[in-house]
Structure formats: C-alpha cells, structure tokens
Design an enzyme around this catalytic site. Structure first.
Site, PDB file in Angstrom:
ATOM      1  N   GLU A 102       0.915  -1.237   0.036  1.00 48.49           N
ATOM      2  CA  GLU A 102       0.057   0.103   0.033  1.00 48.49           C
ATOM      3  C   GLU A 102       0.752   1.043  -0.069  1.00 48.49           C
ATOM      4  OE1 GLU A 102      -3.351   0.339  -0.240  1.00 48.49           O
ATOM      5  OE2 GLU A 102      -3.341  -1.856  -0.180  1.00 48.49           O
ATOM      6  N   SER A 380     -59.908   1.579  22.989  1.00 49.76           N
ATOM      7  CA  SER A 380     -60.511   2.406  24.155  1.00 49.76           C
ATOM      8  C   SER A 380     -59.581   2.970  25.094  1.00 49.76           C
ATOM      9  CB  SER A 380     -61.656   1.311  24.981  1.00 49.76           C
ATOM     10  OG  SER A 380     -62.471   0.928  24.160  1.00 49.76           O
TER      11      SER A 380
END
Length: 697
Positions: A102, A380
């Site tokens: 690299e 409810s």
C-alpha cells in the site's frame, strides 16, 4: 507525418503567436496558476486547522458507550470498529505486507506523496478518456486514514484537497506507529469485520500479534477489495492476491524470491471463526437511543457508531432485563404463532423511558421498533384522553348518567355499538369506563363537541389529522394510529397530577474528548387540573379491579389505567376476534403499556377479544416486576367504588345514630316520668300521714 506536424505548429505560431505575445498570456497563466495554488492552500489550511484531529485516536479506540439512569455502563455500539490493539500487538508480518503493498515510503513521507498523487491523477484521466468509470489510487496510508475517518468516499477534487491537508495535520499530531495502528484498526476486512485483530480471529482464529507471513499477506491483500479477495467465498482469488503481496515483499527486499515461492506453495488456511465483540446488550432500547440522537439532536448515524461517544440514558437495567426475559417466555404469549407485541415502561414524573421492547423474535440493527415506530388504532385506551377527562373539565362527574342505548349520531347516522351489542339504561360514567362501553363514550363526545376531544388529543401528543375530527375518535377511530410510546406519554398526565411528561431516552451525550454536546431537559405540559387527574385515576382503578383489565391486575399492588381492543371489521368479523389488544396501567411512579397483535392483518389474521388471551399475562407479569423496583409511592386518591362504599357505610352509620338518639331520648323521658310519679307518690304519702296525725288517726 513530421512535416505535417511542423506545418501545423508553424501555422499556429503565425496565427496565435502575435496575439499571445501582445497580451502576455504566459504571465497571466502563471498568475492564474499561482492564484489557484493560493486558493487551494488557503482552503486546505482552513480545513486542517478547523478540523480537530487531536481526538482521532481516542475516537478510533473507543466504542460508543451507553449508560443507564444510574450512570452505570449498559453496553456499547461497535459500529465500524473492531477490537482496538496497539501497534506493539500487531504482527510485523502484516505490517510489512501492508507497507510493501500500500505505501512503501510511509516512514519517509510527510503524509502525502507527490509522485503517487500525480500517477493516480494521470491514470484516472486515462481511464476517463477510455470511457472507464474508475479512479486510480495514489493516496498514502495517512490519506486513506483521514478519508475514512473524516471524509466521504466520493472521488472529487475538493475531497482530495481536504484529504491532503488533513493528512499533513494528522502527521503533525501523531507518530508513524500510531498512524499505522489507527489505519489497521480502522480497516475493513469483509464479512462485517473491522480492524486487524477481529480479522485475525475471523479468518485464522488467532490474535493479530500471532499472524504468520502467509496470514499477514492475505489480510494485506484484502484491503484493496475485501469482498473480491474474500478467502471464504473466493479462495482462488484470495490465493492469487496473497501471492501478489508476497511478490511485493520481495520487491521491497523483505524476502528473497525463494522464500516467497515457498510461502506461495502453502494453502490459504482460512476458515470461518466466530467473532463476537458486540455489547449491544439491549437492542430495542439502544435502537431507540440512536433514533433519538439522530432525529432530536441532528447527529449522524456514522458519527454515533464510530466517534466514541458516551450516551447517558434513562434506562433501568433491571426493568429492561426483566422485560426482555418476559418476551422470551412463551407462556406469556397466549396468541403464539407470528403474533407480535411491544412494551414501554416510563417514569411518570420525568418521562424517561425505563425499559422498552419492540417485538418478539430475531432482532436486526435499527429494525422496526413497534414500541416507538408502529402506528396502530388505540381502541378504547383513547377514551380517557378525548372523552372522559375533557368532560370532567366541563362539569360532568364520575357518577354522571350517560346514555347506553342503541342510537345514531349526526347527519351520517353514525351508530356505534358495545361489545357483543350490549345495551342498557343510562349508566354512571365510571361504570361506562370500567366496562369500556362505546355508546356512552360517543354520546359524551357528541355532548362536548368533537373539537373538544380532538384538541385534547392533539395537546396530549397524539398524531391526529383533520380526518380524525369526527365522533369515531371517541373510541379510537383514527386514520394514522398511535404508537405505544405516545400513549404511554399521554397517560403520564393522569399519573402525574395532570402534567404530561415528555418521553425521552437520552439525558446527556459526551464526545470522545469529554465535551458535553447534548444536555437534555425535562419537559412537562399541563393537560388537566390536578382535580380532574385525580378523578380520572379514581375511576380508572376500576379497570383492573372490576372491569376489562381484571386478568392483568398485579397481585398486591394498586394500579389505574385502561384497556383497549380494536375489533375486526368487515368480512370475518365476530364478537370474538380483534386486531389490536392494549393494556395501559400506572402508579404515581410509572406508566406501563403493552400492545399485542399481528404486524399485518392482510390475510385475515386476528387475535381473541379478551385481554386474558392476549396482552394480559405479559402485562400482569411486567407490572409485578416493575412496581417493586420503583419508590412505590401510594396514590393519594381512592377508587370511585371505595368512595361509594364509604358513603354508603356513612349513611348507614348515620341512620343508626339517629335511631340510637331517639331511643336515648325516649329512655330519658321514661326515666323522668317514673321519677316524677315516684315523687308524686312519695308526696301523697307524706300528705296523708300528716292529715292522719291531725285527725288523730
């Protein structure tokens, strides 16, 4: 050919030369080039100076940690990170392989390579000319590090300039060993594995310090294409790439050709090993924390996962652990099958979520959290918010008589019905609430005016729309629906003396440098007077003692609240099936909500209409675990039924007292009469004796 070129150049010189000389274009080009260099330098320097790279190592070393309400660590979020290891704990075999492949001049360059960047730029231009949509490298390891840590992956000139100057800044701040260690710990190696330590464990079952020459070469080769050179999926590609890296080591004079050939003859030797560095211990709670950090505090997911934050939350680990265990208990899921559930446990006073679970079964990162993201009909459970509490604020009382006969409302003839089509004479409000009758709720909202209930719902934080502004709102008929979190938040208003506590998960966020970047503040909104809240609580006790919630009544503890059921409509509907089952209960300390149902009812999926066969067992268990873990503050109001019973006892005692008083008065009169008669008799006897003495017997 050469003659033609010379002729063309001569023509250009004749035509353009005088113009070029007259306007001194060479000087202007030099000035423009220098100006461009100046602008690039200024922008790059500004980028470098305004980007704080001093905490880069701390960010890469640290996972984002999550803390509970007592500031105890509850877990962490790994994100794009593995197990961080220092440079001395990384094998030189992988270090040499990476440098040879690299960036061979890594230890001799100032963070960038002019030749490398020029080579990369020319190669990229050549690709573009040939119509190839690709970009060549040219970045040093330091540039790759800052690109991954600070920048995007977009190949733009601006990004390359920023990358260059940030690389220089990082080189000033850290040693070469530190930079190389940060790079290897931040690199991706496929299969969700980040960092050289976890990669060594994943593919070879060893620590990063134990990697052999072949192993180090293979991992170094994967950096260019983690998926393309994946040894588990593409072993031949991985071998070829490893051998190429070995040849790079020869070119870098780390090995002889003979040594490289020997290593190249070895098998790849990779296998799939388990790697588990995750401390994502409470997935639904942690998901909710990340979502809140993004939506409320504008943080980015990538930063949350990778920047080493410390996030302080409202979690109670005991409650959260118990709740998660409950969801694993099949006996608490009477519906079974693919049915789902969601639960929220919230501190009534602060609005801090103590525990949350958003579903049953396998969890995926930031998956659907039914407790916070799922919108369903509240049934409810909405009645106390849009019907009963607003009515108490406008002159009604717990014993007001409400209509319970079959009737139609409005010009469209809306005709609600009770469960199993039950009707009766007028009923007291508390009875209608306990038994979750629909007709009285709709009648009551009709009396108040739909706008009253609609506005009350909006103020309570429910996501109502204009299409919900009708009488169906009274029994949960809303278009979008609500989340369990929203309903839990709304019910804190009843537990907290009329003030709603805003729901939240995060109390504070601290970055890797120790700076507090988020400091949450509690927020309260008054929805009702304390008198109304107390009257509602007085009525809602009955839900769990005498009404629809009896099957979830926690043994040994008093709770108030409401249940809700959304019945199946249309074809296939019966009195015994439903789509949603809700239970909400609270004490002065905590509000608990549980929802049960199916994610979709498209294929006719339904659940029983009774709480005992749906959310009841889970709700009862949760309450019996959560309440003992609170301060167990006692309610300062009694239930309506206790009040009525006490009033009846008082009336009875009063009647007995009056009777006793009357009897007492009668006794006194009788005793007085007897005493008076005795006195009369004694006086008569004395008078007669005196007369006889006078007459001489």
């Amino acid at each position: 050919m050469m003659e033609r070129i010379k002729s063309a150049l001569a023509w250009i010189n004749r035509k353009i030369g005088p113009f070029w000389t007259r306007f001194q274009l060479t000087r202007w080009l030099i000035v423009a080039f220098l100006a461009l260099i100046f602008v690039i330098s200024a922008v790059g320097t500004f980028e470098a100076k305004t980007t704080d790279v001093s905490d880069l190592k701390a960010r890469l070393q640290s996972s984002t940690e999550i803390y509970d309400v007592d500031d105890k660590k509850a877990g962490s979020i790994a994100g794009q990170k593995g197990t961080y290891v220092q440079f001395d704990n990384i094998s030189s075999n992988v270090v040499n392989a990476v440098l040879a492949t690299e960036d061979r001049n890594f230890y001799h360059e100032p963070g960038f390579s002019v030749t490398g960047m020029a080579r990369g730029a020319l190669t990229t231009i050549w690709y573009r000319i040939r119509g190839i949509n690709a970009s060549a490298g040219g970045s040093t390891l330091t540039q790759q590090l800052v690109k991954n840590a600070f920048l995007t992956q977009n190949q733009t000139i601006t990004r390359k300039i920023r990358e260059l100057f940030l690389a220089v800044q990082v080189e000033k701040e850290y040693s070469k060993h530190d930079i190389l260690a940060m790079y290897l710990n931040n690199a991706y190696f496929g299969h969700g594995v980040w960092g050289v330590q976890d990669a060594a464990e994943k593919y070879f079952g060893v620590d990063a310090s134990q990697l052999s020459v072949n192993q180090g070469a293979m991992l170094a080769g994967m950096l260019q294409s983690p998926n393309g050179y994946d040894p588990l999926t593409y072993p031949k590609n991985a071998i070829n790439r490893r051998n190429q890296v070995l040849q790079n080591l020869v070119n870098d004079k780390k090995f002889t050709q003979a040594q490289a050939d020997t290593y190249a003859s070895y098998e790849i030797g990779a296998a799939d090993h388990d790697v588990n560095n995750s401390n994502y211990n409470y997935p639904y709670f942690f998901d909710a924390v990340i979502n809140e950090a993004i939506s409320k505090y504008d943080l980015k997911e990538d930063d949350i996962l990778n920047d080493g934050y410390k996030i302080y939350t409202t979690m109670d680990q005991t409650d959260q652990t118990n709740l998660q265990d409950d969801y694993e208990d099949e006996s608490l899921n009477p519906v079974g099958g693919d049915s789902q559930a969601a639960s929220v446990v919230m501190d009534a006073k602060t609005g801090g979520v103590r525990a949350v679970v958003g579903g049953r079964g396998e969890h995926n990162f930031r998956d659907l959290n039914r407790a916070t993201q799922m919108y369903r009909s509240p049934g409810s459970t909405i009645k106390p918010i849009v019907d009963y509490a607003p009515s108490l604020s406008r002159g009604f009382s717990y014993d007001s008589e409400l209509k319970n006969e079959q009737m139609s409302f409005g010009t469209n003839g809306y005709s609600p019905s009770n469960y199993n089509n039950y009707t009766s004479a007028d009923v007291p409000m508390y009875v209608a609430l306990e038994n979750s009758y629909n007709i009285p709720a709709v009648w009551l909202l009709d009396q108040l005016g739909v706008s009253v209930g609609y506005n009350a719902g909006l103020k309570a934080g429910l996501p109502l729309t204009k299409s919900d502004k009708n009488l169906a709102l009274a029994i949960g008929g809303v278009k979008k629906g609500v989340t369990p979190l929203q309903m839990t938040q709304a019910y804190t208003s009843f537990a907290n003396g009329g003030e709603m506590s805003q729901a939240h998960f995060i109390t504070k966020i601290v970055d890797a440098s120790g700076k507090v970047i988020v400091q949450a503040k509690q927020k309260h909104t008054r929805l009702w007077s304390k008198k109304v809240a107390n009257e509602m609580t007085s009525m809602m006790f009955g839900t769990y003692t005498n009404g629809t919630g009896k099957s979830a009544d926690p043994y040994g503890y008093d709770v108030a609240g409401k249940t809700g059921t959304t019945e199946v409509t249309g074809d296939g509907s019966t009195a015994m099936n439903a789509t949603d089952s809700w239970a909400i209960a609270y004490t002065p300390d905590v509000v608990v909500t549980t929802w049960t149902g199916y994610d979709s009812n498209a294929n006719g999926e339904s659940i029983p209409a009774y709480l005992s066969a749906t959310a009841g067992p889970l709700m009862k268990t949760t309450l019996e675990q959560v309440i003992p873990n609170t301060e167990q503050t006692q309610f300062d109001v009694k239930s309506v039924r206790q009040k009525i019973s006490a009033a009846d006892d008082g009336a009875s005692n009063s009647s007995d007292g009056v009777s006793n008083t009357i009897n007492g008065i009668g006794d006194e009169v009788k005793q007085g009469a007897e005493k008076a008669w005795n006195n009369v008799k004694d006086g008569a006897k004395a008078a007669w004796s005196g007369i006889r003495n006078i007459l001489g017997n």
